[in-house]
Design a protein around this motif. Sequence first.
Motif, PDB file in Angstrom:
ATOM      1  N   PRO A  55      33.048  35.750  43.641  1.00  0.00           N
ATOM      2  CA  PRO A  55      34.002  34.682  43.359  1.00  0.00           C
ATOM      3  C   PRO A  55      35.382  35.254  43.076  1.00  0.00           C
ATOM      4  O   PRO A  55      35.505  36.301  42.445  1.00  0.00           O
ATOM      5  N   ARG A  56      36.406  34.594  43.575  1.00  0.00           N
ATOM      6  CA  ARG A  56      37.785  35.033  43.362  1.00  0.00           C
ATOM      7  C   ARG A  56      38.348  34.354  42.124  1.00  0.00           C
ATOM      8  O   ARG A  56      38.060  33.196  41.853  1.00  0.00           O
ATOM      9  N   THR A  57      39.179  35.076  41.385  1.00  0.00           N
ATOM     10  CA  THR A  57      39.790  34.495  40.194  1.00  0.00           C
ATOM     11  C   THR A  57      41.015  33.688  40.593  1.00  0.00           C
ATOM     12  O   THR A  57      41.477  33.749  41.733  1.00  0.00           O
ATOM     13  N   VAL A  58      41.575  32.973  39.642  1.00  0.00           N
ATOM     14  CA  VAL A  58      42.749  32.142  39.915  1.00  0.00           C
ATOM     15  C   VAL A  58      43.909  33.002  40.405  1.00  0.00           C
ATOM     16  O   VAL A  58      44.659  32.602  41.282  1.00  0.00           O
ATOM     17  N   THR A  59      44.052  34.215  39.877  1.00  0.00           N
ATOM     18  CA  THR A  59      45.168  35.065  40.282  1.00  0.00           C
ATOM     19  C   THR A  59      45.015  35.573  41.705  1.00  0.00           C
ATOM     20  O   THR A  59      45.978  35.992  42.311  1.00  0.00           O
ATOM     21  N   GLN A  60      43.801  35.549  42.251  1.00  0.00           N
ATOM     22  CA  GLN A  60      43.580  36.021  43.609  1.00  0.00           C
ATOM     23  C   GLN A  60      43.721  34.908  44.629  1.00  0.00           C
ATOM     24  O   GLN A  60      43.629  35.143  45.806  1.00  0.00           O
ATOM     25  N   SER A  61      43.878  33.705  44.176  1.00  0.00           N
ATOM     26  CA  SER A  61      44.044  32.580  45.091  1.00  0.00           C
ATOM     27  C   SER A  61      45.300  31.822  44.701  1.00  0.00           C
ATOM     28  O   SER A  61      46.046  32.236  43.828  1.00  0.00           O
ATOM     29  N   ARG A  62      45.529  30.702  45.312  1.00  0.00           N
ATOM     30  CA  ARG A  62      46.703  29.892  45.021  1.00  0.00           C
ATOM     31  C   ARG A  62      46.606  29.334  43.605  1.00  0.00           C
ATOM     32  O   ARG A  62      45.577  28.829  43.183  1.00  0.00           O
ATOM     33  N   LEU A  63      47.714  29.419  42.853  1.00  0.00           N
ATOM     34  CA  LEU A  63      47.731  28.891  41.492  1.00  0.00           C
ATOM     35  C   LEU A  63      47.844  27.375  41.523  1.00  0.00           C
ATOM     36  O   LEU A  63      48.459  26.804  42.427  1.00  0.00           O
ATOM     37  N   PRO A  64      47.285  26.696  40.531  1.00  0.00           N
ATOM     38  CA  PRO A  64      47.409  25.238  40.475  1.00  0.00           C
ATOM     39  C   PRO A  64      48.875  24.819  40.317  1.00  0.00           C
ATOM     40  O   PRO A  64      49.708  25.592  39.822  1.00  0.00           O
ATOM     41  N   ASP A  65      49.197  23.588  40.684  1.00  0.00           N
ATOM     42  CA  ASP A  65      50.556  23.068  40.535  1.00  0.00           C
ATOM     43  C   ASP A  65      50.978  23.136  39.079  1.00  0.00           C
ATOM     44  O   ASP A  65      50.195  22.826  38.176  1.00  0.00           O
ATOM     45  N   GLY A  66      52.221  23.554  38.849  1.00  0.00           N
ATOM     46  CA  GLY A  66      52.759  23.620  37.495  1.00  0.00           C
ATOM     47  C   GLY A  66      52.439  24.901  36.756  1.00  0.00           C
ATOM     48  O   GLY A  66      52.870  25.085  35.624  1.00  0.00           O
ATOM     49  N   VAL A  67      51.693  25.825  37.364  1.00  0.00           N
ATOM     50  CA  VAL A  67      51.352  27.093  36.727  1.00  0.00           C
ATOM     51  C   VAL A  67      52.187  28.194  37.360  1.00  0.00           C
ATOM     52  O   VAL A  67      52.256  28.315  38.577  1.00  0.00           O
ATOM     53  N   VAL A  68      52.858  28.979  36.515  1.00  0.00           N
ATOM     54  CA  VAL A  68      53.725  30.048  36.977  1.00  0.00           C
ATOM     55  C   VAL A  68      53.000  31.374  36.844  1.00  0.00           C
ATOM     56  O   VAL A  68      52.368  31.640  35.820  1.00  0.00           O
ATOM     57  N   SER A  69      53.073  32.222  37.862  1.00  0.00           N
ATOM     58  CA  SER A  69      52.506  33.560  37.790  1.00  0.00           C
ATOM     59  C   SER A  69      53.424  34.437  36.952  1.00  0.00           C
ATOM     60  O   SER A  69      54.563  34.706  37.337  1.00  0.00           O
ATOM     61  N   LEU A  70      52.935  34.875  35.789  1.00  0.00           N
ATOM     62  CA  LEU A  70      53.757  35.721  34.927  1.00  0.00           C
ATOM     63  C   LEU A  70      54.036  37.072  35.575  1.00  0.00           C
ATOM     64  O   LEU A  70      55.113  37.643  35.411  1.00  0.00           O
ATOM     65  N   ALA A  71      53.074  37.597  36.310  1.00  0.00           N
ATOM     66  CA  ALA A  71      53.270  38.884  36.989  1.00  0.00           C
ATOM     67  C   ALA A  71      54.400  38.769  38.006  1.00  0.00           C
ATOM     68  O   ALA A  71      55.256  39.652  38.107  1.00  0.00           O
ATOM     69  N   ALA A  72      54.414  37.682  38.777  1.00  0.00           N
ATOM     70  CA  ALA A  72      55.481  37.478  39.766  1.00  0.00           C
ATOM     71  C   ALA A  72      56.822  37.324  39.070  1.00  0.00           C
ATOM     72  O   ALA A  72      57.842  37.840  39.531  1.00  0.00           O
ATOM     73  N   ARG A  73      56.849  36.606  37.954  1.00  0.00           N
ATOM     74  CA  ARG A  73      58.098  36.413  37.206  1.00  0.00           C
ATOM     75  C   ARG A  73      58.609  37.739  36.663  1.00  0.00           C
ATOM     76  O   ARG A  73      59.801  38.025  36.711  1.00  0.00           O
ATOM     77  N   ARG A  74      57.734  38.601  36.176  1.00  0.00           N
ATOM     78  CA  ARG A  74      58.143  39.923  35.674  1.00  0.00           C
ATOM     79  C   ARG A  74      58.705  40.784  36.806  1.00  0.00           C
ATOM     80  O   ARG A  74      59.701  41.481  36.633  1.00  0.00           O
TER      81      ARG A  74
END
Length: 105
Positions: free
Chosen positions: A77-96
């Motif tokens: 199973p893939r985690t949320v970070t390995q797939s598309r994030l839900p609407d309204g959720v920001v990837s902190l890693a991408a923001r950093r």
Amino acid sequence: MPADLGTCQHCHQPVRWTITAARKRQALNPEPDNEGNVVAYRDGLGTWRSRVPTTDLPQAGHERRYMPHAATCLQQPRTVTQSRLPDGVVSLAARRRQRRAGGRR
């Protein structure tokens, strides 16, 4: 199957369980693979040890390169970070990464 191999609970393929430098269990594909990014060896007590080689500590002569099983398991199973994030959720890693690159939003 050799006695020192286990089985992946997701795809039921053989895996070689190792212990990392952080003392975590890591499943590797059982055969050495030059495309892999992990090196492993068997210590004096017979325990499989694994680590990621670095420029400061490259692969040693007694270590063989392996592919982590998570990279090739088709049923894991893939985690949320390995797939598309839900609407309204920001990837902190991408923001950093964006901040380090000098782009602010």
